[in-house]
Structure formats: C-alpha cells, structure tokens
Design a protein around this motif. Structure first.
Motif, PDB file in Angstrom:
ATOM      1  N   TRP A 144       0.822  -1.207   0.000  1.00 43.77           N
ATOM      2  CA  TRP A 144       0.000   0.000   0.000  1.00 43.77           C
ATOM      3  C   TRP A 144       0.859   1.261   0.000  1.00 43.77           C
ATOM      4  N   ARG A 145       1.813   1.337   0.910  1.00 45.52           N
ATOM      5  CA  ARG A 145       2.635   2.538   1.013  1.00 45.52           C
ATOM      6  C   ARG A 145       3.607   2.681  -0.171  1.00 45.52           C
ATOM      7  N   THR A 146       4.069   1.582  -0.692  1.00 43.49           N
ATOM      8  CA  THR A 146       4.921   1.635  -1.881  1.00 43.49           C
ATOM      9  C   THR A 146       4.133   2.189  -3.064  1.00 43.49           C
ATOM     10  N   THR A 147       2.886   1.762  -3.197  1.00 41.38           N
ATOM     11  CA  THR A 147       2.015   2.278  -4.255  1.00 41.38           C
ATOM     12  C   THR A 147       1.751   3.765  -4.061  1.00 41.38           C
ATOM     13  N   LEU A 148       1.516   4.182  -2.820  1.00 42.54           N
ATOM     14  CA  LEU A 148       1.301   5.606  -2.544  1.00 42.54           C
ATOM     15  C   LEU A 148       2.500   6.438  -2.956  1.00 42.54           C
ATOM     16  N   LEU A 149       3.699   5.985  -2.579  1.00 41.10           N
ATOM     17  CA  LEU A 149       4.898   6.765  -2.895  1.00 41.10           C
ATOM     18  C   LEU A 149       5.168   6.791  -4.395  1.00 41.10           C
ATOM     19  N   THR A 150       4.911   5.699  -5.082  1.00 41.64           N
ATOM     20  CA  THR A 150       5.074   5.684  -6.538  1.00 41.64           C
ATOM     21  C   THR A 150       4.091   6.655  -7.181  1.00 41.64           C
ATOM     22  N   THR A 151       2.875   6.669  -6.688  1.00 44.44           N
ATOM     23  CA  THR A 151       1.866   7.585  -7.213  1.00 44.44           C
ATOM     24  C   THR A 151       2.249   9.030  -6.922  1.00 44.44           C
ATOM     25  N   ALA A 152       2.708   9.295  -5.701  1.00 39.71           N
ATOM     26  CA  ALA A 152       3.058  10.660  -5.288  1.00 39.71           C
ATOM     27  C   ALA A 152       4.278  11.203  -6.022  1.00 39.71           C
ATOM     28  N   THR A 153       5.276  10.361  -6.220  1.00 40.33           N
ATOM     29  CA  THR A 153       6.542  10.853  -6.771  1.00 40.33           C
ATOM     30  C   THR A 153       6.701  10.662  -8.271  1.00 40.33           C
ATOM     31  N   ARG A 154       5.893   9.797  -8.880  1.00 38.66           N
ATOM     32  CA  ARG A 154       6.079   9.529 -10.304  1.00 38.66           C
ATOM     33  C   ARG A 154       4.798   9.711 -11.116  1.00 38.66           C
ATOM     34  N   GLN A 155       3.762   8.959 -10.767  1.00 41.84           N
ATOM     35  CA  GLN A 155       2.573   8.926 -11.615  1.00 41.84           C
ATOM     36  C   GLN A 155       1.823  10.251 -11.650  1.00 41.84           C
ATOM     37  N   CYS A 156       1.570  10.821 -10.497  1.00 40.17           N
ATOM     38  CA  CYS A 156       0.829  12.088 -10.456  1.00 40.17           C
ATOM     39  C   CYS A 156       1.632  13.219 -11.113  1.00 40.17           C
ATOM     40  N   PRO A 157       2.905  13.397 -10.760  1.00 45.60           N
ATOM     41  CA  PRO A 157       3.657  14.470 -11.429  1.00 45.60           C
ATOM     42  C   PRO A 157       3.719  14.295 -12.944  1.00 45.60           C
ATOM     43  N   TYR A 158       3.926  13.067 -13.388  1.00 45.41           N
ATOM     44  CA  TYR A 158       3.992  12.823 -14.826  1.00 45.41           C
ATOM     45  C   TYR A 158       2.648  13.133 -15.491  1.00 45.41           C
ATOM     46  N   GLY A 159       1.571  12.764 -14.824  1.00 45.44           N
ATOM     47  CA  GLY A 159       0.247  13.062 -15.367  1.00 45.44           C
ATOM     48  C   GLY A 159      -0.007  14.553 -15.515  1.00 45.44           C
ATOM     49  N   LEU A 160       0.516  15.345 -14.594  1.00 48.30           N
ATOM     50  CA  LEU A 160       0.363  16.801 -14.681  1.00 48.30           C
ATOM     51  C   LEU A 160       1.226  17.402 -15.792  1.00 48.30           C
ATOM     52  N   VAL A 161       2.387  16.812 -16.017  1.00 49.71           N
ATOM     53  CA  VAL A 161       3.333  17.360 -16.987  1.00 49.71           C
ATOM     54  C   VAL A 161       3.048  16.907 -18.420  1.00 49.71           C
ATOM     55  N   ARG A 162       2.652  15.674 -18.585  1.00 49.98           N
ATOM     56  CA  ARG A 162       2.547  15.062 -19.921  1.00 49.98           C
ATOM     57  C   ARG A 162       1.807  15.913 -20.955  1.00 49.98           C
ATOM     58  N   PRO A 163       0.666  16.519 -20.634  1.00 44.77           N
ATOM     59  CA  PRO A 163      -0.027  17.300 -21.671  1.00 44.77           C
ATOM     60  C   PRO A 163       0.774  18.503 -22.183  1.00 44.77           C
ATOM     61  N   HIS A 164       1.788  18.908 -21.437  1.00 46.79           N
ATOM     62  CA  HIS A 164       2.560  20.105 -21.796  1.00 46.79           C
ATOM     63  C   HIS A 164       3.885  19.785 -22.474  1.00 46.79           C
ATOM     64  N   LEU A 165       4.246  18.499 -22.568  1.00 49.40           N
ATOM     65  CA  LEU A 165       5.529  18.146 -23.176  1.00 49.40           C
ATOM     66  C   LEU A 165       5.591  18.628 -24.617  1.00 49.40           C
ATOM     67  N   GLY A 166       6.717  19.199 -24.959  1.00 50.19           N
ATOM     68  CA  GLY A 166       6.885  19.750 -26.294  1.00 50.19           C
ATOM     69  C   GLY A 166       6.579  21.231 -26.353  1.00 50.19           C
ATOM     70  N   GLY A 167       6.041  21.759 -25.287  1.00 54.19           N
ATOM     71  CA  GLY A 167       5.737  23.187 -25.200  1.00 54.19           C
ATOM     72  C   GLY A 167       6.109  23.686 -23.818  1.00 54.19           C
ATOM     73  N   PRO A 168       5.707  24.900 -23.502  1.00 54.51           N
ATOM     74  CA  PRO A 168       6.037  25.427 -22.176  1.00 54.51           C
ATOM     75  C   PRO A 168       5.275  24.678 -21.074  1.00 54.51           C
ATOM     76  N   ILE A 169       5.973  24.416 -20.004  1.00 58.12           N
ATOM     77  CA  ILE A 169       5.353  23.771 -18.843  1.00 58.12           C
ATOM     78  C   ILE A 169       5.094  24.878 -17.830  1.00 58.12           C
ATOM     79  N   PRO A 170       3.828  25.146 -17.542  1.00 54.70           N
ATOM     80  CA  PRO A 170       3.502  26.249 -16.632  1.00 54.70           C
ATOM     81  C   PRO A 170       4.164  26.083 -15.257  1.00 54.70           C
ATOM     82  N   ASP A 171       4.594  27.184 -14.686  1.00 58.63           N
ATOM     83  CA  ASP A 171       5.254  27.156 -13.378  1.00 58.63           C
ATOM     84  C   ASP A 171       4.344  26.626 -12.275  1.00 58.63           C
ATOM     85  N   TRP A 172       3.027  26.862 -12.385  1.00 63.39           N
ATOM     86  CA  TRP A 172       2.108  26.427 -11.328  1.00 63.39           C
ATOM     87  C   TRP A 172       2.120  24.914 -11.152  1.00 63.39           C
ATOM     88  N   ILE A 173       2.563  24.180 -12.166  1.00 61.21           N
ATOM     89  CA  ILE A 173       2.588  22.719 -12.062  1.00 61.21           C
ATOM     90  C   ILE A 173       3.561  22.268 -10.978  1.00 61.21           C
TER      91      ILE A 173
END
Length: 189
Positions: A144-173
């Motif tokens: 459970w906690r390993t899944t939480l940390l993977t989600t917190a440190t990798r999956q969620c950040p990548y999900g926020l960034v992915r739509p912006h790849l190739g263009g400017p990544i807003p600072d608010w991200i």
C-alpha cells in the motif's frame, strides 16, 4: 568531420522535440549535418539510435530524481522527487519528449538485442531508492505505502506534466505537484 554518438543523439533529441513519433534517420542526419552513413556508422539501425536516445534521456533524468530521493527528512524527499519531474521537463524539453518514445515494459521485448539488458535494468536503481524512501517515510515498505509513494513521486507528477511536453510547462505545475505529493503521501500515515 567526425560525428560522435552524442552529437547524433543530441540531434535526434532536437528532432524528436519538434515532431510527433519516431523521426527518420535522414532527418536526424540533416540536423547533425552528417551523411546518413555516419549515423549508421555509430548506430546499426534507427531502432538502436532511438532506443539509445531513450536510455540516455532516462538515465539523465534519473540522476536528479535519485538525488531528490536521498534528501532528509523523507517527507521533503517525497516532495523534491515529485517536483523534479516538472522542473526537469521544463529545463530539458528534448530529453523529456524523448522519454515518451517508448514504454519500458514494451521496449524490453522490442529493443535491439544489444540494448535489451540495459532497457530491462534501467529503472532498477530508481526502484530500489523509491523502496528505501518508502521505508524512511513510513517505517515500512508494504504494498500500500509503496504504491502511494510511486503515485506521489512519479505517476501524479507525470500526469500533470505530460499534456505540456513539447511546449512550455507552466510554473504552477511545480506547486500542484508538490501539493499532490504531500496529500497522496499523507494517506499512508
């Protein structure tokens, strides 16, 4: 003029940034200013070239991610690791785009034979550090906690960034990523 493997990989990264999908070798050769034969002198095939670019980009990204995972206290490391994703992608847009060329799970089977072992193990050190961060953060590294940390440190950040790849990544991200990482990690407390 001689062209190093890194010169060719740098050119491939620039081309990947400006187009969707895998570029033809001729386009990469034009970008580096080399004959197509020079590209094939360094890389046996287009697949070997692009998988090598993917591996180099992943390894470069991982350096900062692993440094963030080692920070103390562990709660700060979780946030720093998550924030590394938008910061790296903003500062290294070509490498960030190159990392989207393949998914490791698929590439293990499809990579040129000469690169399969490296593809298969490229995330081993990151996975070990993530597991250690889970232990440091919670005192235990259960599923459970390993899944939480993977989600917190990798999956969620990548999900926020992915739509912006190739263009400017807003600072608010960066702040959104930090807030998400804190909230997701807190679910394991």
């Amino acid at each position: 003029m001689k062209f190093s493997a890194d010169d060719i990989l740098d050119a491939a990264a620039r081309v990947v940034l400006t187009r969707s999908g895998s570029p033809p070798v001729a386009e990469i050769a034009r970008e580096v200013g080399a004959p197509v034969g020079s590209v094939y002198y360094r890389f046996a095939s287009r697949d070997e070239l692009l998988v090598s670019l993917w591996l180099r980009s992943v390894r470069d990204f991982q350096q900062g991610f692993m440094a963030a995972c080692r920070l103390e206290p562990a709660a700060d490391a979780v946030v720093a690791a998550a924030r590394h994703i938008p910061v790296y992608c903003r500062e290294h847009p070509a490498e960030a785009r190159a990392m989207t060329l393949y998914r490791q799970a698929e590439l293990v089977r499809a990579a040129p034979e000469s690169l399969r072992d490296e593809v298969a193990t490229v995330n081993d050190q990151v996975n070990a550090l993530s597991l250690e961060l889970t232990r440091r953060r919670y005192g235990v590294a259960d599923e459970w906690r390993t899944t939480l940390l993977t989600t917190a440190t990798r999956q969620c950040p990548y999900g926020l960034v992915r739509p912006h790849l190739g263009g400017p990544i807003p600072d608010w991200i960066d702040d959104a990523t930090a807030a998400c990482a804190r909230a997701i990690a807190a679910l394991g407390d």
